[in-house]
Design an enzyme around this catalytic site. Structure first.
Site, PDB file in Angstrom:
ATOM      1  CB  SER A 170      39.950  46.770  34.400  1.00 54.22           C
ATOM      2  OG  SER A 170      40.272  47.692  33.719  1.00 54.22           O
ATOM      3  CB  CYS A 173      41.816  40.131  33.399  1.00 50.32           C
ATOM      4  SG  CYS A 173      40.409  40.488  32.477  1.00 50.32           S
ATOM      5  NE  ARG A 222      38.351  51.559  34.712  1.00 49.87           N
ATOM      6  CZ  ARG A 222      38.135  51.011  33.377  1.00 49.87           C
ATOM      7  NH1 ARG A 222      37.562  51.753  32.584  1.00 49.87           N
ATOM      8  NH2 ARG A 222      38.172  49.690  33.211  1.00 49.87           N
ATOM      9  CE1 TYR A 249      35.294  52.108  41.481  1.00 48.05           C
ATOM     10  CE2 TYR A 249      36.079  52.829  39.512  1.00 48.05           C
ATOM     11  CZ  TYR A 249      36.247  51.922  40.158  1.00 48.05           C
ATOM     12  OH  TYR A 249      36.881  50.744  40.203  1.00 48.05           O
ATOM     13  CE  LYS A 265      42.875  52.124  35.857  1.00 51.81           C
ATOM     14  NZ  LYS A 265      43.813  51.055  35.368  1.00 51.81           N
ATOM     15  NE  ARG A 277      38.291  47.935  41.746  1.00 47.40           N
ATOM     16  CZ  ARG A 277      39.001  48.195  40.624  1.00 47.40           C
ATOM     17  NH1 ARG A 277      40.340  48.076  40.675  1.00 47.40           N
ATOM     18  NH2 ARG A 277      38.499  47.952  39.393  1.00 47.40           N
ATOM     19  CG  ASP A 294      46.238  49.380  37.358  1.00 43.29           C
ATOM     20  OD1 ASP A 294      45.763  48.655  36.603  1.00 43.29           O
ATOM     21  OD2 ASP A 294      45.570  50.634  37.152  1.00 43.29           O
ATOM     22  CG  HIS A 301      45.657  48.906  32.063  1.00 46.50           C
ATOM     23  ND1 HIS A 301      44.352  48.152  31.906  1.00 46.50           N
ATOM     24  CD2 HIS A 301      45.649  49.018  33.439  1.00 46.50           C
ATOM     25  CE1 HIS A 301      43.671  48.027  32.813  1.00 46.50           C
ATOM     26  NE2 HIS A 301      44.467  48.489  33.813  1.00 46.50           N
TER      27      HIS A 301
HETATM   28  C1  OXD Z   1      40.757  49.493  36.355  1.00 47.92           C
HETATM   29  C2  OXD Z   1      41.621  49.770  37.681  1.00 47.92           C
HETATM   30  O1  OXD Z   1      39.924  49.690  36.551  1.00 47.92           O
HETATM   31  O2  OXD Z   1      42.858  49.442  37.686  1.00 47.92           O
HETATM   32  O3  OXD Z   1      41.605  49.232  35.525  1.00 47.92           O
HETATM   33  O4  OXD Z   1      40.957  49.923  38.662  1.00 47.92           O
HETATM   34 MN    MN Z   2      43.712  49.179  35.728  1.00 47.83          MN
END
Ligand code: OXD
Ligand code: MN
Length: 586
Positions: free
Chosen positions: A252, A254, A73, A201, A210, A371, A279, A230
């Site tokens: 993100s 974690c 991002r 991306y 997002k 990803r 998420d 989130h």
């Molecule tokens: C992030 C995602 O970057 O969920 O938080 O992809």
């Molecule tokens: Mn996320």
């Protein structure tokens, strides 16, 4: 222009207007059907946008490689375009709406010449849910179409939910020439609109995620009295069959996906953890005074590195079929690999940039933010409630970050206001999910720093206001799986063992686990933290993981000011008082 597959006049009018701007050769109206998926996949393979992976090993799986400067991002290119800068607040990049429309429409003008504009109707949330929302994404990226098909409920279902009205998110995505200088992810909350340019991306271009579900969603939630967060959502079923629903906000990369798919250790195998979402949570007070949550998504866009049969077997099962992989490494027989997938890397690979790779060098084979994009119905531990339009009643909210020092393994807030304070002062080491330096500590309130679509100080006020709508609010907790000992080793084993922390949390919400009052909040009593059957972790190690070092915490409390000063104009006084109370308790 091929005939639209909806009669909604607002949809048709907007698509005509955007097609007039971008001037594609062709407009393709997606219907979300299987036949359409098959033909779009063929097209993506022919154009080299996707590679077919080994179908014996990975049925229905494909591979995508993005350009090397477009792998995470772009927070510095993400704009919140509210009428005034104050509405966006000091934690966002503000830009004036009229000028930004003009600039981005200028970039997009004729930007799809020679290309196809795909019209993606999608629904965020289970059909029939009062919280569900319709979006329309117009894109010239087949990768986006095929990924949105996984991440959302895409196709005619969205038009059915929309009916004949104009209330849908208008998302325009133009790949252009993919130059970083023309990369923008611009949000216009007042218009429920997003324009994304020059990126491919996921976090920048899958606009339901997002952009709509968090940035525009949080802006709407503030106006309408709900929460767009989130957060993962999980269901914890106890050995007696009692289900408790818990959300958790971690920044993100974690471990939200791992926690949402947790497999308990043998000693606690009678507990069943099921995933509602990994998420995002949309939450609204119910008539019974509890907070109800839905997962607006239908898939997982997760970080591949570190995922394996031990850390997350449910994710491994979820990504074994019908998955799009991005920027992982490839084996000679068309399988995928990433750091941490197996202990030993294969002898030869093609790395995420397409170069030959052998073990022993300095560079990873897979990008650290590579990803997978997988349908949630693949998850063997998927919760049936994920499709329940009512959502699930939340008993606990967990905040947490990645911190090597200072922050204990677990503690519970004294009350809602204190909980908002611990969420607001959440901190974490930065990860590869966003461009920029990795490993730097930053304040990331509620894991929402990159995703809050309005002024963060007002966001805290909104959280405080929500308490008044709840007669039975969730209890609030803080966790840190990442504390290290003096040798630099992680103190806590994490992954499945996190069940022990979760069990204490669940038991606390039912009033059946003991706790001690510590300066930071309630902490587990010595008999309430289950250590049975743990290898290399005992009460002494737990004490180390739970240690509150007063000097470290004085510094920590001082560092809260960094963000608080920035947000000063809108910072609720309650949070400043909470800081005073914390310092006094220390
Ligand atoms: C992030 C995602 O970057 O969920 O938080 O992809
Ligand atoms: Mn996320």
């Amino acid at each position: 222009m091929i005939k639209p597959n909806t009669s909604n006049p607002a949809v048709i009018g907007w698509v005509e207007e955007m097609a007039g701007l971008c001037q594609p050769d062709r407009v393709f109206w997606c219907d979300g059907s299987e036949a359409e998926k098959a033909s779009l996949l063929e097209e993506a393979l022919t154009q080299g946008i996707l590679l077919r992976l080994n179908q014996k090993k990975l049925p229905g799986c494909y591979y995508h490689r993005s350009t090397a400067d477009d792998v995470a991002r772009s927070e510095d290119r993400t704009l919140i375009c509210t009428p005034t800068p104050e509405e966006a607040g000091p934690a966002n990049n503000w830009a004036a709406p009229a000028e930004t429309y003009q600039k981005l429409k200028g970039l997009c003008a004729g930007g799809m010449r020679g290309r196809t504009l795909y019209v993606i109707p999608y629904l965020m949330g289970p059909p029939g849910s009062p919280l569900a929302k319709v979006g329309l994404e117009l894109t010239d990226s087949l990768y986006v179409v095929l990924s949105m098909r996984i991440m959302t409920r895409m196709g005619q279902v969205a038009y059915r939910e929309l009916g004949s009205g104009p209330d849908f998110n208008r998302g325009l995505h133009c790949m252009l020439k993919m130059e970083a200088r023309h990369r923008y992810i611009a949000h216009f909350p007042q218009d429920n609109a997003v324009i994304s340019t020059s990126s491919n991306y996921g976090g920048n271009v899958l606009l339901g995620k997002k952009c709509l579900a968090l940035r525009i969603g949080s802006w709407q939630a503030n106006k309408q009295g709900w929460l767009a967060e989130h957060m993962l959502i999980l269901s914890a079923e106890s050995p007696t069959g009692e289900k408790t629903f818990v959300t958790a906000a971690f920044p993100s990369s974690c471990g939200k996906t791992n926690f949402a798919m947790l497999v308990p250790p043998p000693h606690l195998a009678a507990w069943k953890i099921r995933t509602v979402g990994d998420d995002i949570a949309w939450m609204k007070p119910g008539a019974d005074g509890r907070l109800y949550a839905i997962n607006p998504e239908a898939g997982y866009f997760g970080v591949a590195p570190g995922t394996n049969e031990r850390t997350n077997p449910n994710a491994m099962a979820s990504i074994a079929r019908d998955t799009i992989y991005t920027n992982v490494a490839l084996t000679p027989d068309g399988d995928v690999w990433w750091e941490g997938k197996t202990d030993e890397p294969p002898a030869e690979l093609t790395d995420w940039r397409g170069r030959p790779w052998t073990p022993g060098g300095n560079e990873p084979a897979a990008h650290p933010n590579s990803r997978f994009c997988a349908p949630m119905k693949n998850n063997p531990a998927g919760a049936p409630e994920a499709d329940d339009p009512k959502g699930v009643p939340i008993s606990a909210i967990i905040f947490g970050g990645r911190r090597g020092t200072t922050i204990p393994l677990v503690y519970q807030a004294f009350n809602w206001i204190h909980g908002v304070y611990i969420g607001a002062t959440m901190s974490s080491e930065t990860t590869a999910a966003a461009t920029g330096e990795v490993g730097k500590i930053r304040r990331d309130p509620m894991g929402m720093l990159p995703f809050c679509g309005y002024n963060m100080g007002q966001y805290f006020q909104h959280w405080l206001r929500m308490r008044k709508k709840l007669t039975n609010p969730p209890r609030i907790f803080y966790v840190n799986w990442f504390r290290r000992d003096k040798e630099g080793k992680f103190l806590w084993p994490g992954f499945g063992e996190n069940m022990r922390v979760l069990k204490w949390i669940v038991d606390r919400t039912h009033g059946r686990a003991d706790a001690w009052e510590a300066p930071l909040g309630w902490v587990p009593g010595p008999r309430d933290f289950d250590l049975d059957g743990m290898k290399d972790f005992d009460a002494a190690r737990l004490a180390q993981a739970q240690e509150i070092d007063v000097e470290d915490w004085r510094r920590e409390a001082l560092s809260h000011d960094e963000l608080f000063f920035k947000l000063y104009a809108d910072l609720p006084k309650e949070l400043a008082f909470q800081r005073e109370l914390l310092v006094a308790r220390l």
